[in-house]
Each structure stands twice: as C-alpha cells, then as structure tokens.
Design a protein around this motif. Structure first.
Motif, PDB file in Angstrom:
ATOM      1  N   LEU A  40     -89.450  -6.956   2.314  1.00 18.20           N
ATOM      2  CA  LEU A  40     -88.014  -6.712   2.379  1.00 18.20           C
ATOM      3  C   LEU A  40     -87.603  -5.839   1.208  1.00 18.20           C
ATOM      4  CD1 LEU A  40     -85.181  -7.345   3.544  1.00 18.20           C
ATOM      5  CD2 LEU A  40     -85.145  -9.359   2.039  1.00 18.20           C
ATOM      6  N   ASN A  41     -86.996  -4.695   1.514  1.00 17.84           N
ATOM      7  CA  ASN A  41     -86.439  -3.836   0.475  1.00 17.84           C
ATOM      8  C   ASN A  41     -84.952  -4.120   0.378  1.00 17.84           C
ATOM      9  OD1 ASN A  41     -86.144  -1.587  -1.392  1.00 17.84           O
ATOM     10  ND2 ASN A  41     -85.083  -0.600   0.304  1.00 17.84           N
ATOM     11  N   GLN A  42     -84.511  -4.563  -0.816  1.00 15.77           N
ATOM     12  CA  GLN A  42     -83.097  -4.840  -1.049  1.00 15.77           C
ATOM     13  C   GLN A  42     -82.480  -3.825  -2.001  1.00 15.77           C
ATOM     14  OE1 GLN A  42     -82.432  -9.124  -1.960  1.00 15.77           O
ATOM     15  NE2 GLN A  42     -84.649  -9.160  -2.051  1.00 15.77           N
ATOM     16  N   SER A  43     -83.256  -2.832  -2.416  1.00 13.04           N
ATOM     17  CA  SER A  43     -82.769  -1.884  -3.423  1.00 13.04           C
ATOM     18  C   SER A  43     -82.015  -0.743  -2.755  1.00 13.04           C
ATOM     19  CB  SER A  43     -83.942  -1.327  -4.224  1.00 13.04           C
ATOM     20  OG  SER A  43     -84.616  -0.331  -3.479  1.00 13.04           O
ATOM     21  N   THR A  44     -81.403   0.091  -3.603  1.00 14.89           N
ATOM     22  CA  THR A  44     -80.703   1.275  -3.102  1.00 14.89           C
ATOM     23  C   THR A  44     -81.614   2.501  -3.102  1.00 14.89           C
ATOM     24  OG1 THR A  44     -79.881   1.767  -5.314  1.00 14.89           O
ATOM     25  CG2 THR A  44     -78.460   0.442  -3.887  1.00 14.89           C
ATOM     26  N   VAL A  68     -95.274   0.606  -4.392  1.00 17.08           N
ATOM     27  CA  VAL A  68     -95.823   0.859  -5.722  1.00 17.08           C
ATOM     28  C   VAL A  68     -95.656  -0.362  -6.614  1.00 17.08           C
ATOM     29  CG1 VAL A  68     -95.474   3.352  -5.615  1.00 17.08           C
ATOM     30  CG2 VAL A  68     -93.693   1.918  -6.564  1.00 17.08           C
ATOM     31  N   GLU A  69     -96.555  -0.445  -7.570  1.00 16.82           N
ATOM     32  CA  GLU A  69     -96.515  -1.489  -8.581  1.00 16.82           C
ATOM     33  C   GLU A  69     -95.555  -1.047  -9.685  1.00 16.82           C
ATOM     34  OE1 GLU A  69    -100.029  -3.816 -10.861  1.00 16.82           O
ATOM     35  OE2 GLU A  69    -100.153  -1.635 -10.879  1.00 16.82           O
ATOM     36  N   LEU A  70     -94.843  -1.983 -10.225  1.00 14.68           N
ATOM     37  CA  LEU A  70     -93.916  -1.723 -11.321  1.00 14.68           C
ATOM     38  C   LEU A  70     -94.662  -1.093 -12.494  1.00 14.68           C
ATOM     39  CD1 LEU A  70     -90.944  -2.443 -12.188  1.00 14.68           C
ATOM     40  CD2 LEU A  70     -91.913  -4.478 -13.222  1.00 14.68           C
ATOM     41  N   PRO A  71     -94.199   0.067 -12.993  1.00 17.76           N
ATOM     42  CA  PRO A  71     -94.841   0.641 -14.183  1.00 17.76           C
ATOM     43  C   PRO A  71     -94.736  -0.316 -15.375  1.00 17.76           C
ATOM     44  CG  PRO A  71     -93.439   2.271 -13.114  1.00 17.76           C
ATOM     45  CD  PRO A  71     -93.165   0.942 -12.462  1.00 17.76           C
ATOM     46  N   ASP A  72     -95.648  -0.174 -16.300  1.00 23.65           N
ATOM     47  CA  ASP A  72     -95.719  -1.056 -17.464  1.00 23.65           C
ATOM     48  C   ASP A  72     -94.485  -0.897 -18.350  1.00 23.65           C
ATOM     49  OD1 ASP A  72     -96.427  -2.613 -19.616  1.00 23.65           O
ATOM     50  OD2 ASP A  72     -98.152  -1.395 -20.203  1.00 23.65           O
ATOM     51  N   PRO A  73     -93.715  -1.986 -18.553  1.00 21.49           N
ATOM     52  CA  PRO A  73     -92.519  -1.889 -19.396  1.00 21.49           C
ATOM     53  C   PRO A  73     -92.825  -1.538 -20.855  1.00 21.49           C
ATOM     54  CG  PRO A  73     -92.679  -4.074 -18.366  1.00 21.49           C
ATOM     55  CD  PRO A  73     -93.878  -3.292 -17.961  1.00 21.49           C
ATOM     56  N   VAL A  74     -94.049  -1.793 -21.296  1.00 20.05           N
ATOM     57  CA  VAL A  74     -94.401  -1.480 -22.689  1.00 20.05           C
ATOM     58  C   VAL A  74     -94.429   0.035 -22.905  1.00 20.05           C
ATOM     59  CG1 VAL A  74     -96.232  -1.651 -24.428  1.00 20.05           C
ATOM     60  CG2 VAL A  74     -95.675  -3.629 -22.993  1.00 20.05           C
ATOM     61  N   THR A  75     -94.944   0.770 -21.935  1.00 20.42           N
ATOM     62  CA  THR A  75     -95.052   2.224 -22.081  1.00 20.42           C
ATOM     63  C   THR A  75     -93.937   2.987 -21.366  1.00 20.42           C
ATOM     64  OG1 THR A  75     -96.574   2.276 -20.209  1.00 20.42           O
ATOM     65  CG2 THR A  75     -97.550   2.185 -22.409  1.00 20.42           C
ATOM     66  N   HIS A  76     -93.085   2.305 -20.630  1.00 18.73           N
ATOM     67  CA  HIS A  76     -91.977   2.946 -19.910  1.00 18.73           C
ATOM     68  C   HIS A  76     -90.669   2.260 -20.317  1.00 18.73           C
ATOM     69  CE1 HIS A  76     -95.484   3.965 -17.438  1.00 18.73           C
ATOM     70  NE2 HIS A  76     -94.797   5.035 -17.076  1.00 18.73           N
ATOM     71  N   PRO A  77     -89.961   2.803 -21.326  1.00 24.03           N
ATOM     72  CA  PRO A  77     -88.746   2.163 -21.834  1.00 24.03           C
ATOM     73  C   PRO A  77     -87.679   1.908 -20.764  1.00 24.03           C
ATOM     74  CG  PRO A  77     -89.382   3.990 -23.254  1.00 24.03           C
ATOM     75  CD  PRO A  77     -90.292   4.022 -22.061  1.00 24.03           C
ATOM     76  N   ALA A  78     -87.563   2.812 -19.774  1.00 24.08           N
ATOM     77  CA  ALA A  78     -86.550   2.617 -18.728  1.00 24.08           C
ATOM     78  C   ALA A  78     -86.860   1.371 -17.903  1.00 24.08           C
ATOM     79  CB  ALA A  78     -86.472   3.842 -17.826  1.00 24.08           C
ATOM     80  N   VAL A  79     -88.133   1.098 -17.655  1.00 27.47           N
ATOM     81  CA  VAL A  79     -88.519  -0.101 -16.906  1.00 27.47           C
ATOM     82  C   VAL A  79     -88.202  -1.342 -17.731  1.00 27.47           C
ATOM     83  CG1 VAL A  79     -90.444  -1.355 -15.857  1.00 27.47           C
ATOM     84  CG2 VAL A  79     -90.285   1.121 -15.596  1.00 27.47           C
ATOM     85  N   ALA A  80     -88.516  -1.302 -19.017  1.00 29.95           N
ATOM     86  CA  ALA A  80     -88.193  -2.441 -19.892  1.00 29.95           C
ATOM     87  C   ALA A  80     -86.695  -2.698 -19.898  1.00 29.95           C
ATOM     88  CB  ALA A  80     -88.694  -2.161 -21.308  1.00 29.95           C
ATOM     89  N   GLN A  92     -89.826  -7.878  -6.906  1.00 33.87           N
ATOM     90  CA  GLN A  92     -89.423  -7.226  -5.670  1.00 33.87           C
ATOM     91  C   GLN A  92     -90.370  -6.069  -5.370  1.00 33.87           C
ATOM     92  OE1 GLN A  92     -85.276  -6.154  -5.327  1.00 33.87           O
ATOM     93  NE2 GLN A  92     -85.784  -4.286  -4.256  1.00 33.87           N
ATOM     94  N   PRO A  93     -90.765  -5.890  -4.092  1.00 36.01           N
ATOM     95  CA  PRO A  93     -91.615  -4.731  -3.788  1.00 36.01           C
ATOM     96  C   PRO A  93     -90.833  -3.442  -4.027  1.00 36.01           C
ATOM     97  CG  PRO A  93     -90.934  -5.860  -1.775  1.00 36.01           C
ATOM     98  CD  PRO A  93     -90.452  -6.688  -2.912  1.00 36.01           C
ATOM     99  N   TRP A  94     -91.523  -2.444  -4.506  1.00 38.31           N
ATOM    100  CA  TRP A  94     -90.918  -1.136  -4.736  1.00 38.31           C
ATOM    101  C   TRP A  94     -91.394  -0.190  -3.651  1.00 38.31           C
ATOM    102  CZ3 TRP A  94     -90.280   1.018 -10.288  1.00 38.31           C
ATOM    103  CH2 TRP A  94     -89.514   0.136 -11.052  1.00 38.31           C
ATOM    104  N   ILE A  95     -90.475   0.282  -2.822  1.00 36.97           N
ATOM    105  CA  ILE A  95     -90.787   1.271  -1.798  1.00 36.97           C
ATOM    106  C   ILE A  95     -90.219   2.599  -2.291  1.00 36.97           C
ATOM    107  CG2 ILE A  95     -90.498   1.968   0.613  1.00 36.97           C
ATOM    108  CD1 ILE A  95     -92.122  -0.616   0.306  1.00 36.97           C
ATOM    109  N   LYS A  96     -91.090   3.583  -2.450  1.00 38.21           N
ATOM    110  CA  LYS A  96     -90.701   4.915  -2.935  1.00 38.21           C
ATOM    111  C   LYS A  96     -91.357   5.963  -2.058  1.00 38.21           C
ATOM    112  CE  LYS A  96     -89.066   3.023  -6.787  1.00 38.21           C
ATOM    113  NZ  LYS A  96     -87.710   2.604  -6.824  1.00 38.21           N
ATOM    114  N   GLN A  97     -90.944   7.197  -2.273  1.00 40.47           N
ATOM    115  CA  GLN A  97     -91.578   8.334  -1.619  1.00 40.47           C
ATOM    116  C   GLN A  97     -92.435   9.077  -2.647  1.00 40.47           C
ATOM    117  OE1 GLN A  97     -88.874  10.985   0.432  1.00 40.47           O
ATOM    118  NE2 GLN A  97     -87.571   9.276   1.059  1.00 40.47           N
TER     119      GLN A  97
END
Length: 195
Positions: A40-44, A68-80, A92-97
C-alpha cells in the motif's frame, strides 16, 4: 435497572464481536496482500493505492516503477530529517520511478530536475513541508553525471520525496519492480503545493 444492565451486556458483546470480526478481516486482508505481493502506497510520491511487486527489476529502464529501500539516514541528511520530523513512516514501502541511470547527466535546480536536457514534470524542489511548517533539506543544486551503480529516483507527485532531496542512490537500494494494481489516479496531486 435490569434492562439497563442487560442492554449494557449486549452492547459489550456486540462491541467484542465487531472487534474480533474487524481483526479477522484485517488479518485476512494482510494475508491476501502478502500472497498477491501487494504493498500500500500512502505517500504523495505516486498515486495512492495498491502496487504489485513483480520481482527482479534488472535491467533498469527510465520511468520504471520500483520499490526502493530507505536510504541510510546517517549519510543522507534529508532522510534523517524526514524520519526525525515524521514526514514519512520508517517502514512504509517506497514506490518511485527511475529518473536517470548510470551514464546520464542530471541537473538539479530550484525549478526542477533535467535528465540529459529533458525536464521531469512537477519536479520543482520544495523548500518547506505542506503548510510551510518546516524547512526541507534538499540535495545541493548542480549538475551530476551518474556513475556506475547509481540511479536518480523520481516521483512526480506534489511533495514527493525523491533524489532531489537525498541525491543519487546505489542500485542496491532497488528491491523490486512494481506496477499499479489498484490506484486512485491523480491522488498524488491532491495536496497542493505552496509557493
């Protein structure tokens, strides 16, 4: 008094059985989704709804939907930042193009993303979360030539969280190819962008 107690008892039993029934339905739905390889994708990022995971995505193609798997928050400040401020749930699963592949050139600016000179629709970089509540970290503006093993993830929805914010990711973050199963077309645009 007896009638009130009897009514209360019936109401309690009714509530108990409704709860049990709903739990059984939820468990059955979860088992069915797992059997059908649905998430289930609930994101925008992409339209709301169910997406079928269809296995090996390789070789990758521009525009292909992937989980896709969530990028590592340690090396990706936006994810953190997103995890810390609860802009998206961690599990939550991440569905991207797939926006760009190794060897392609990506130009990121405030106005959006260009891949080999081709503009990706609705890719403008947002500076604040919906309602202007919080600032958003984005990947540094500039031109990037994707190296072997790197991909640029793209999502066309309003307030989509893609590589514009955390940069290119390793192909190892791509778990499976995905395809829409039952979605609400246009729902990724329901949340209106601010200025």
């Amino acid at each position: 008094m007896k009638n009130a107690r009897a009514w209360g008892k019936r109401l309690l039993w009714w509530w108990f059985w409704v709860t049990i029934t709903l739990l059984c339905l939820a468990a059955g739905l979860g088992i069915w989704m797992q059997h059908e390889h649905l998430v289930l994708n609930q994101s925008t990022c992409e339209p709301l709804g169910l997406y079928r995971l269809i296995g090996n995505p390789y070789p990758l193609h521009d525009g292909e939907l992937v989980e896709v798997e969530l990028p590592d928050p340690v090396t990706h400040p936006a994810v953190a930042e997103g995890l810390r401020d609860h802009w998206f749930p961690q599990n939550q699963p991440w569905i991207k193009q797939i926006g760009a592949l190794p060897g392609q050139t990506v130009t990121l600016s405030r106005r959006g993303v260009w891949v080999d000179g081709r503009y990706l629709p609705n890719s403008r970089v947002d500076r604040r979360t919906p309602g202007g509540r919080n600032p958003i970290i984005h990947y540094p503006f500039g031109t990037y030539h994707l190296k072997s093993g790197q991909v640029w993830l793209y999502a066309p929805g309003n307030y989509a969280f893609d590589s514009s914010y955390y940069g290119p990711v390793s192909q190892g973050h791509i778990l499976q190819a995905a395809q829409p199963y039952w979605i609400i077309p246009g729902s990724q645009f329901w949340l209106r962008k601010g200025d």
